[in-house]
Write an enzyme that holds these catalytic residues in place. Structure first.
Site, PDB file in Angstrom:
ATOM      1  N   SER A 222       0.836  -1.214   0.000  1.00  0.00           N
ATOM      2  CA  SER A 222       0.000   0.000   0.000  1.00  0.00           C
ATOM      3  C   SER A 222       0.865   1.256   0.000  1.00  0.00           C
ATOM      4  CB  SER A 222      -0.985   0.010   1.168  1.00  0.00           C
ATOM      5  OG  SER A 222      -0.338   0.242   2.396  1.00  0.00           O
TER       6      SER A 222
ATOM      7  N   ARG B  47      22.778 -14.068   3.698  1.00  0.00           N
ATOM      8  CA  ARG B  47      22.360 -12.671   3.589  1.00  0.00           C
ATOM      9  C   ARG B  47      23.200 -11.953   2.527  1.00  0.00           C
ATOM     10  NH1 ARG B  47      18.849 -10.898   7.036  1.00  0.00           N
ATOM     11  NH2 ARG B  47      19.301 -12.152   8.843  1.00  0.00           N
TER      12      ARG B  47
ATOM     13  N   ARG C 171      13.065  -7.974   5.499  1.00  0.00           N
ATOM     14  CA  ARG C 171      14.351  -8.660   5.644  1.00  0.00           C
ATOM     15  C   ARG C 171      15.378  -7.689   6.202  1.00  0.00           C
ATOM     16  NH1 ARG C 171      14.645 -13.742   5.772  1.00  0.00           N
ATOM     17  NH2 ARG C 171      16.833 -13.674   5.160  1.00  0.00           N
ATOM     18  N   ILE C 172      16.266  -8.204   7.034  1.00  0.00           N
ATOM     19  CA  ILE C 172      17.387  -7.380   7.505  1.00  0.00           C
ATOM     20  C   ILE C 172      18.472  -7.418   6.441  1.00  0.00           C
ATOM     21  CG2 ILE C 172      19.188  -7.198   9.266  1.00  0.00           C
ATOM     22  CD1 ILE C 172      17.108  -8.278  11.263  1.00  0.00           C
ATOM     23  N   LEU C 173      18.992  -6.244   6.094  1.00  0.00           N
ATOM     24  CA  LEU C 173      20.006  -6.138   5.042  1.00  0.00           C
ATOM     25  C   LEU C 173      21.404  -6.243   5.646  1.00  0.00           C
ATOM     26  CD1 LEU C 173      18.196  -3.201   3.279  1.00  0.00           C
ATOM     27  CD2 LEU C 173      18.531  -5.477   2.289  1.00  0.00           C
TER      28      LEU C 173
ATOM     29  N   ASN D 273      13.760   3.913   4.876  1.00  0.00           N
ATOM     30  CA  ASN D 273      12.778   2.923   5.330  1.00  0.00           C
ATOM     31  C   ASN D 273      11.638   3.650   6.028  1.00  0.00           C
ATOM     32  OD1 ASN D 273      11.730   0.321   6.101  1.00  0.00           O
ATOM     33  ND2 ASN D 273      12.539   0.664   8.158  1.00  0.00           N
TER      34      ASN D 273
ATOM     35  N   HIS E 138       8.875   2.991   9.142  1.00  0.00           N
ATOM     36  CA  HIS E 138       8.658   2.106  10.286  1.00  0.00           C
ATOM     37  C   HIS E 138       7.429   2.611  11.052  1.00  0.00           C
ATOM     38  CE1 HIS E 138       9.794  -0.746  13.391  1.00  0.00           C
ATOM     39  NE2 HIS E 138       9.514   0.191  14.280  1.00  0.00           N
TER      40      HIS E 138
ATOM     41  N   SER F  68       7.566   6.710  11.202  1.00  0.00           N
ATOM     42  CA  SER F  68       8.831   7.425  10.976  1.00  0.00           C
ATOM     43  C   SER F  68       9.431   6.980   9.654  1.00  0.00           C
ATOM     44  CB  SER F  68       9.846   7.093  12.083  1.00  0.00           C
ATOM     45  OG  SER F  68       9.310   7.306  13.365  1.00  0.00           O
TER      46      SER F  68
ATOM     47  N   ASP G 109      16.621  -0.164  12.447  1.00  0.00           N
ATOM     48  CA  ASP G 109      15.682   0.926  12.763  1.00  0.00           C
ATOM     49  C   ASP G 109      16.317   2.057  13.572  1.00  0.00           C
ATOM     50  OD1 ASP G 109      13.641  -0.458  11.433  1.00  0.00           O
ATOM     51  OD2 ASP G 109      13.002  -1.489  13.248  1.00  0.00           O
TER      52      ASP G 109
ATOM     53  N   GLU H 227       1.195   7.009   7.198  1.00  0.00           N
ATOM     54  CA  GLU H 227       2.372   6.605   6.414  1.00  0.00           C
ATOM     55  C   GLU H 227       2.203   7.020   4.951  1.00  0.00           C
ATOM     56  OE1 GLU H 227       3.706   2.543   6.694  1.00  0.00           O
ATOM     57  OE2 GLU H 227       3.080   2.384   8.780  1.00  0.00           O
TER      58      GLU H 227
HETATM   59  C1  GAR Z   1       3.822  -0.607   6.932  1.00  0.00           C
HETATM   60  O1  GAR Z   1       3.013  -0.342   8.045  1.00  0.00           O
HETATM   61  C2  GAR Z   1       5.274  -0.357   7.256  1.00  0.00           C
HETATM   62  O2  GAR Z   1       5.470   0.705   8.148  1.00  0.00           O
HETATM   63  C3  GAR Z   1       5.667  -1.653   7.900  1.00  0.00           C
HETATM   64  O3  GAR Z   1       5.018  -2.642   7.135  1.00  0.00           O
HETATM   65  C4  GAR Z   1       3.813  -2.102   6.594  1.00  0.00           C
HETATM   66  C5  GAR Z   1       3.828  -2.358   5.105  1.00  0.00           C
HETATM   67  O4  GAR Z   1       2.590  -2.078   4.540  1.00  0.00           O
HETATM   68  N1  GAR Z   1       7.071  -1.817   7.884  1.00  0.00           N
HETATM   69  C6  GAR Z   1       7.757  -2.411   8.851  1.00  0.00           C
HETATM   70  O5  GAR Z   1       7.242  -2.875   9.841  1.00  0.00           O
HETATM   71  C7  GAR Z   1       9.257  -2.458   8.627  1.00  0.00           C
HETATM   72  N2  GAR Z   1       9.913  -2.983   9.761  1.00  0.00           N
HETATM   73  P1  GAR Z   1       2.424  -1.991   2.966  1.00  0.00           P
HETATM   74  O6  GAR Z   1       2.992  -3.270   2.366  1.00  0.00           O
HETATM   75  O7  GAR Z   1       0.955  -1.900   2.755  1.00  0.00           O
HETATM   76  O8  GAR Z   1       3.153  -0.773   2.492  1.00  0.00           O
END
Ligand code: GAR
Length: 200
Positions: free
Chosen positions: A17, A65, A91-93, A107, A109, A136, A145, A174
């Site tokens: 999304s 990785r 995934r952790i890079l 990113n 979060h 954020s 993060d 977001e």
């Molecule tokens: C979002 O809420 C994003 O902040 C979170 O995953 C969701 C993705 O939604 N990301 C994390 O938690 C990263 N650690 P989306 O696929 O609909 O954009």
């Protein structure tokens, strides 16, 4: 002088999304040239394809990785990406990958960093009886993060919230926050300098 349009690659693992909003918000500052998913068949790939954006699936399964990140690097350099955007990429890079894209890798979060890094954010926010949460956008650094924040938006936590209702409220903010932050980076209005986000 108008800076050249930045070539953006978006890394996803799911429904996308945020990716959809980044597609819809493209302007003269950036163009999405590639979407990479580490998971096959996810909704984000359909969204990219519907918008005519190239996609590739690079599975992490059974790879170190470093090998996985190496394959991604090859794909990213092949499209001459300027900026990498993580949008629900779970995934952790590797440190090497992150260092290679330093200052050009961001990113989103779903918390008010530095609070609630990592996973199960909304569950932990509710368990701690917080009254405020948020989202954020930050530069990615090797520590998870922990990179300098470019932009944040807060939302209230309501009594009776479930992890899902809170996640939905955070996701709604977001969708504005991420394009705004990407445009700052793409138009050179924010830079990562000496470990800090510096705005001009
Ligand atoms: C979002 O809420 C994003 O902040 C979170 O995953 C969701 C993705 O939604 N990301 C994390 O938690 C990263 N650690 P989306 O696929 O609909 O954009």
């Amino acid at each position: 002088m108008i800076p050249p349009v930045k070539r953006v690659a978006v890394l996803i693992s799911g429904r996308g999304s945020n990716l959809q909003n980044l597609i819809d918000a493209q302007d003269a500052s950036y163009r999405i040239v590639l979407v990479i998913s580490n998971v096959e068949g996810v909704g984000g790939l359909d969204k990219a394809q519907a918008a005519g954006i190239a996609t590739t699936v690079i599975s992490h399964a059974g790879k170190t990785r470093e090998a996985f990140d190496g394959e991604m690097n090859a794909a990213l350099h092949a499209v001459r990406a300027d900026i990498i955007v993580l949008a629900g990429f779970m995934r952790i890079l590797s440190d090497g990958f992150v260092r290679g894209w330093e200052g050009r890798l961001i990113n989103i979060h779903p918390s008010l960093l530095p609070a609630y890094k990592g996973t199960k954010v909304h569950e932990r926010v509710l368990a701690a009886k917080e009254s405020v949460s948020g989202a954020s956008v930050h530069f990615v650094v090797p520590e998870l993060d922990a990179g300098p924040v470019i932009a944040q938006t807060s939302v209230p936590v309501h009594p009776g919230d479930t992890p899902q209702t809170l996640a939905d409220r955070v996701l709604a903010v977001e969708h504005k926050l991420y394009p705004d932050a990407l445009k700052l980076l793409a138009s050179d209005k924010v830079k990562l300098l000496n470990g800090q986000a510096v705005f001009s």
